[in-house]
Design an enzyme around this catalytic site. Structure first.
Site, PDB file in Angstrom:
ATOM      1  N   ASN A  14     -11.139  -2.440  -5.075  1.00 54.52           N
ATOM      2  CA  ASN A  14     -10.414  -1.528  -5.966  1.00 54.52           C
ATOM      3  C   ASN A  14     -11.116  -1.338  -7.320  1.00 54.52           C
ATOM      4  O   ASN A  14     -10.800  -0.400  -8.057  1.00 54.52           O
ATOM      5  CB  ASN A  14      -8.964  -1.989  -6.198  1.00 54.52           C
ATOM      6  CG  ASN A  14      -8.059  -1.837  -4.993  1.00 54.52           C
ATOM      7  OD1 ASN A  14      -7.123  -2.617  -4.802  1.00 54.52           O
ATOM      8  ND2 ASN A  14      -8.302  -0.835  -4.141  1.00 54.52           N
ATOM      9  N   ASP A  65       0.829  -1.210   0.000  1.00 57.22           N
ATOM     10  CA  ASP A  65       0.000   0.000   0.000  1.00 57.22           C
ATOM     11  C   ASP A  65       0.864   1.261   0.000  1.00 57.22           C
ATOM     12  O   ASP A  65       1.986   1.263   0.506  1.00 57.22           O
ATOM     13  CB  ASP A  65      -0.924  -0.019   1.234  1.00 57.22           C
ATOM     14  CG  ASP A  65      -2.087   0.952   1.088  1.00 57.22           C
ATOM     15  OD1 ASP A  65      -2.440   1.300  -0.060  1.00 57.22           O
ATOM     16  OD2 ASP A  65      -2.637   1.371   2.122  1.00 57.22           O
TER      17      ASP A  65
HETATM   18  C1  IPE Z   1      -5.451  -2.733  -0.120  1.00 58.32           C
HETATM   19  O1  IPE Z   1      -5.131  -1.393  -0.297  1.00 58.32           O
HETATM   20  C2  IPE Z   1      -5.472  -3.428  -1.450  1.00 58.32           C
HETATM   21  C3  IPE Z   1      -4.177  -3.561  -2.108  1.00 58.32           C
HETATM   22  C4  IPE Z   1      -3.013  -3.227  -1.627  1.00 58.32           C
HETATM   23  C5  IPE Z   1      -4.231  -4.152  -3.426  1.00 58.32           C
HETATM   24  P1  IPE Z   1      -6.269  -0.265  -0.397  1.00 58.32           P
HETATM   25  O2  IPE Z   1      -5.557   1.019  -0.542  1.00 58.32           O
HETATM   26  O3  IPE Z   1      -7.245  -0.617  -1.442  1.00 58.32           O
HETATM   27  O4  IPE Z   1      -6.960  -0.401   1.031  1.00 58.32           O
HETATM   28  P2  IPE Z   1      -7.893   0.630   1.825  1.00 58.32           P
HETATM   29  O5  IPE Z   1      -8.969   1.066   0.877  1.00 58.32           O
HETATM   30  O6  IPE Z   1      -7.025   1.775   2.229  1.00 58.32           O
HETATM   31  O7  IPE Z   1      -8.379  -0.140   2.989  1.00 58.32           O
HETATM   32  C1  IPE Z   2      -1.743   0.158  -3.294  1.00 56.91           C
HETATM   33  O1  IPE Z   2      -1.521   1.523  -3.348  1.00 56.91           O
HETATM   34  C2  IPE Z   2      -1.954  -0.452  -4.647  1.00 56.91           C
HETATM   35  C3  IPE Z   2      -3.354  -0.722  -4.969  1.00 56.91           C
HETATM   36  C4  IPE Z   2      -4.337  -0.703  -4.119  1.00 56.91           C
HETATM   37  C5  IPE Z   2      -3.664  -1.039  -6.343  1.00 56.91           C
HETATM   38  P1  IPE Z   2      -2.700   2.566  -3.345  1.00 56.91           P
HETATM   39  O2  IPE Z   2      -3.090   2.833  -4.752  1.00 56.91           O
HETATM   40  O3  IPE Z   2      -3.799   2.143  -2.453  1.00 56.91           O
HETATM   41  O4  IPE Z   2      -1.959   3.831  -2.738  1.00 56.91           O
HETATM   42  P2  IPE Z   2      -2.540   4.837  -1.658  1.00 56.91           P
HETATM   43  O5  IPE Z   2      -2.964   4.015  -0.471  1.00 56.91           O
HETATM   44  O6  IPE Z   2      -3.660   5.561  -2.303  1.00 56.91           O
HETATM   45  O7  IPE Z   2      -1.360   5.703  -1.330  1.00 56.91           O
HETATM   46 MG    MG Z   3      -4.154   2.398  -0.465  1.00 60.37          MG
END
Ligand code: IPE
Ligand code: IPE
Ligand code: MG
Length: 256
Positions: free
Chosen positions: A70, A22
């Site tokens: 997502n 993340d």
């Molecule tokens: C969790 O990250 C999913 C992945 C890393 C693929 P998110 O960024 O989607 O999680 P939330 O929404 O902050 O819980």
């Molecule tokens: C994790 O990074 C990757 C995916 C969930 C695809 P994020 O895209 O959630 O990055 P932040 O949390 O918005 O920084």
């Molecule tokens: Mg995230």
């Protein structure tokens, strides 16, 4: 070059590490770049961490890459992510490191070109044996558990022609049966779960499988996560006592 001096025991490296990668978006935003720039940088981290895990003797690395939730992101971000999945699955990375590639998740929701690339990569790398990299794509734990329950019922109904066949009873439903119907049935549960990016939550990842995993959270955004950060997480893991419900004294006795 001399072997680096680790603060952990190479003999007790976790067999299975699950990763919530993340922080890509925030990493990019801080640099005044589009979020997809962060995802691109995240792919480089995947490469580095994969080779380091192979070097350390980790057997399974499970990467949360795209969750069911997502799918509610902006369409351009989703298509950038799908494009990255396609372009980053080069056989060379898996062949060089002797890594087997597997996917968990609802692959039917993915674009056809991505589904095909995933199938090909799984086939080409099936005989690799140093480590298995498992990519969770269009995955969520509640989806997986729901799917497992449906599969158990469907399988039972499909056996209906057999003479010994009776109704499905509560005695048939065991933890072992449920585990066998999970997408992850081919591997042991994670020993260590790492989440980068500073959030202290699980976000619908491997809920069934992490019942007794050790959890490690760090603030580092995924594109900045490096080998030294991984070593710190392993060190923290090794400094814990996994008791599985027993007392400290029982566990110490058993380890003699
Ligand atoms: C969790 O990250 C999913 C992945 C890393 C693929 P998110 O960024 O989607 O999680 P939330 O929404 O902050 O819980
Ligand atoms: C994790 O990074 C990757 C995916 C969930 C695809 P994020 O895209 O959630 O990055 P932040 O949390 O918005 O920084
Ligand atoms: Mg995230």
């Amino acid at each position: 070059m001399a072997e680096p001096n680790y603060n952990f025991d190479m003999e007790r490296v976790p067999q299975h590490i699950a990763m919530i990668m993340d922080g890509n978006g925030r990493w990019a935003t801080e640099r005044h770049q589009p979020r997809s720039y962060g995802h691109q940088a995240g792919v480089d981290t995947v490469r580095r961490i994969t080779s380091e895990c192979v070097r350390l003797g980790v057997k399974y690395l499970t990467l949360y890459t795209f969750s069911t939730e997502n799918w509610s992101r902006p369409a351009d971000e989703i298509s950038a992510l799908m494009g990255l999945v396609l372009s980053s699955l080069e056989d060379e990375i898996f062949m060089k490191n002797n890594v087997r590639f597997r996917v968990i998740g609802d692959r039917q929701r993915l674009p056809e070109a991505v589904q095909q690339k995933l199938r090909e990569t799984e086939e080409h790398t099936a005989a690799n044996s140093a480590m298995t990299m498992v990519v969770a794509l269009s995955y969520s734990a509640r989806w997986e558990i729901t799917q497992a329950v449906k599969d158990i019922i469907n399988e039972h109904e499909n056996q209906a022609e057999q003479p010994s066949h009776g109704p499905l009873t509560t005695a048939d439903i065991t933890e072992d049966l449920i585990s066998k119907h999970m997408q992850t049935s081919f591997m042991p549960d994670p020993d260590l779960l790492i989440r980068t990016g500073g959030e202290l939550r699980i976000s619908n990842y491997l809920l069934w499988q992490i019942a007794y995993s050790e959890l490690y959270f760090c603030d580092t955004y995924w594109p900045d996560f490096n080998e030294a950060d991984l070593h710190k997480a392993i060190e923290s893991y090794q400094n814990r006592q996994r008791r599985f419900g027993k007392t400290e004294a029982q566990v110490e006795e058993e380890s003699k």
